[in-house]
Write a protein that holds these residues in place. Sequence first.
Motif, mmCIF file in Angstrom:
data_model
loop_
_atom_site.group_PDB
_atom_site.id
_atom_site.type_symbol
_atom_site.label_atom_id
_atom_site.label_comp_id
_atom_site.label_asym_id
_atom_site.label_seq_id
_atom_site.Cartn_x
_atom_site.Cartn_y
_atom_site.Cartn_z
ATOM 1 N N UNK A 144 3.966 34.620 13.176
ATOM 2 C CA UNK A 144 3.924 35.993 12.700
ATOM 3 C C UNK A 144 2.681 36.261 11.862
ATOM 4 N N UNK A 145 1.870 35.219 11.614
ATOM 5 C CA UNK A 145 0.657 35.393 10.823
ATOM 6 C C UNK A 145 -0.247 36.433 11.453
ATOM 7 N N UNK A 146 -0.356 36.426 12.752
ATOM 8 C CA UNK A 146 -1.223 37.381 13.418
ATOM 9 C C UNK A 146 -0.728 38.805 13.225
ATOM 10 N N UNK B 131 -5.143 37.491 21.387
ATOM 11 C CA UNK B 131 -3.805 37.015 21.043
ATOM 12 C C UNK B 131 -2.819 38.056 21.542
ATOM 13 N N UNK B 132 -1.936 37.624 22.416
ATOM 14 C CA UNK B 132 -0.926 38.501 22.999
ATOM 15 C C UNK B 132 0.459 38.036 22.563
ATOM 16 N N UNK B 133 1.466 38.831 22.919
ATOM 17 C CA UNK B 133 2.850 38.440 22.621
ATOM 18 C C UNK B 133 3.184 37.107 23.287
ATOM 19 N N UNK B 134 2.627 36.880 24.465
ATOM 20 C CA UNK B 134 2.870 35.616 25.161
ATOM 21 C C UNK B 134 2.254 34.443 24.394
ATOM 22 N N UNK B 135 1.055 34.663 23.825
ATOM 23 C CA UNK B 135 0.415 33.622 23.017
ATOM 24 C C UNK B 135 1.273 33.291 21.799
ATOM 25 N N UNK C 52 4.980 32.411 6.339
ATOM 26 C CA UNK C 52 5.561 31.354 5.517
ATOM 27 C C UNK C 52 5.053 29.971 5.868
ATOM 28 N N UNK C 53 4.433 29.834 7.001
ATOM 29 C CA UNK C 53 3.929 28.537 7.412
ATOM 30 C C UNK C 53 2.471 28.407 7.065
ATOM 31 N N UNK C 54 1.880 27.288 7.444
ATOM 32 C CA UNK C 54 0.458 27.137 7.197
ATOM 33 C C UNK C 54 -0.312 28.154 8.023
ATOM 34 N N UNK C 55 -1.421 28.590 7.504
ATOM 35 C CA UNK C 55 -2.219 29.581 8.207
ATOM 36 C C UNK C 55 -2.776 28.981 9.479
ATOM 37 N N UNK C 56 -2.561 29.656 10.583
ATOM 38 C CA UNK C 56 -3.048 29.173 11.871
ATOM 39 C C UNK C 56 -4.356 29.879 12.190
ATOM 40 N N UNK C 57 -5.214 29.183 12.879
ATOM 41 C CA UNK C 57 -6.487 29.771 13.274
ATOM 42 C C UNK C 57 -6.296 30.643 14.508
ATOM 43 N N UNK C 58 -7.275 31.482 14.761
ATOM 44 C CA UNK C 58 -7.249 32.326 15.954
ATOM 45 C C UNK C 58 -7.121 31.457 17.199
ATOM 46 N N UNK C 59 -7.879 30.376 17.227
ATOM 47 C CA UNK C 59 -7.868 29.495 18.384
ATOM 48 C C UNK C 59 -6.488 28.884 18.619
ATOM 49 N N UNK C 60 -5.785 28.547 17.555
ATOM 50 C CA UNK C 60 -4.448 27.980 17.703
ATOM 51 C C UNK C 60 -3.472 29.019 18.237
ATOM 52 N N UNK C 61 -3.628 30.265 17.819
ATOM 53 C CA UNK C 61 -2.728 31.316 18.277
ATOM 54 C C UNK C 61 -3.066 31.796 19.686
#
Length: 174
Positions: free
Chosen positions: A24-26, A55-59, A38-47
């Motif tokens: 949900x970070x995105x 980044x789409x709903x599927x991603x 609430x989790x660790x911040x994810x990078x764009x590449x990870x999402x």
Amino acid sequence: MKRSQLIAGATAMAVLATAFGAASVAEAKPGKGGHRGHGPEMTFEQLDANGDGKITAEDLAAAKAARFAEADTNGDGALSAEELQAQADARRADRVEKMIERMDANGDGVLSMEEMEAGRGDRGDRGDRGGRMISRMDTDGDGAVSAEEFEAAKAKMAERRGGKRHGEADTRSE
């Protein structure tokens, strides 16, 4: 219900929120301290699971599934209390390591009181919480908070929250 079952259930809910919060970070709006997930911040590449630069709903669904699979260490498709606790412990350990890296001025791998205080200063106005608390509660200006001033401040905060104490649900109707 046994107390241990309640504790395990509460732990499971907290860790699930952490495990799935990163996806949900995105979607989250950044606050003063960064993202609201609430989790660790994810990078764009990870999402961006499929690597198409968007980044789409599927991603996001793929990121959630990957986080779940990572936590499901025995691969049974369910998260046990032990798996949830291990995931929470790993996240806490990661946060602690990052805090030490950020605040350890002399590089000795431990934090002194001075390093802790200096590290809080990089958070802007959050650095001197004690001084700000006293100045807000000290209504007679003597530089100290009396029991009466403390109780008055507590009552004022409860009033702002609609009479509920910290952590209680808001039962006011809208």
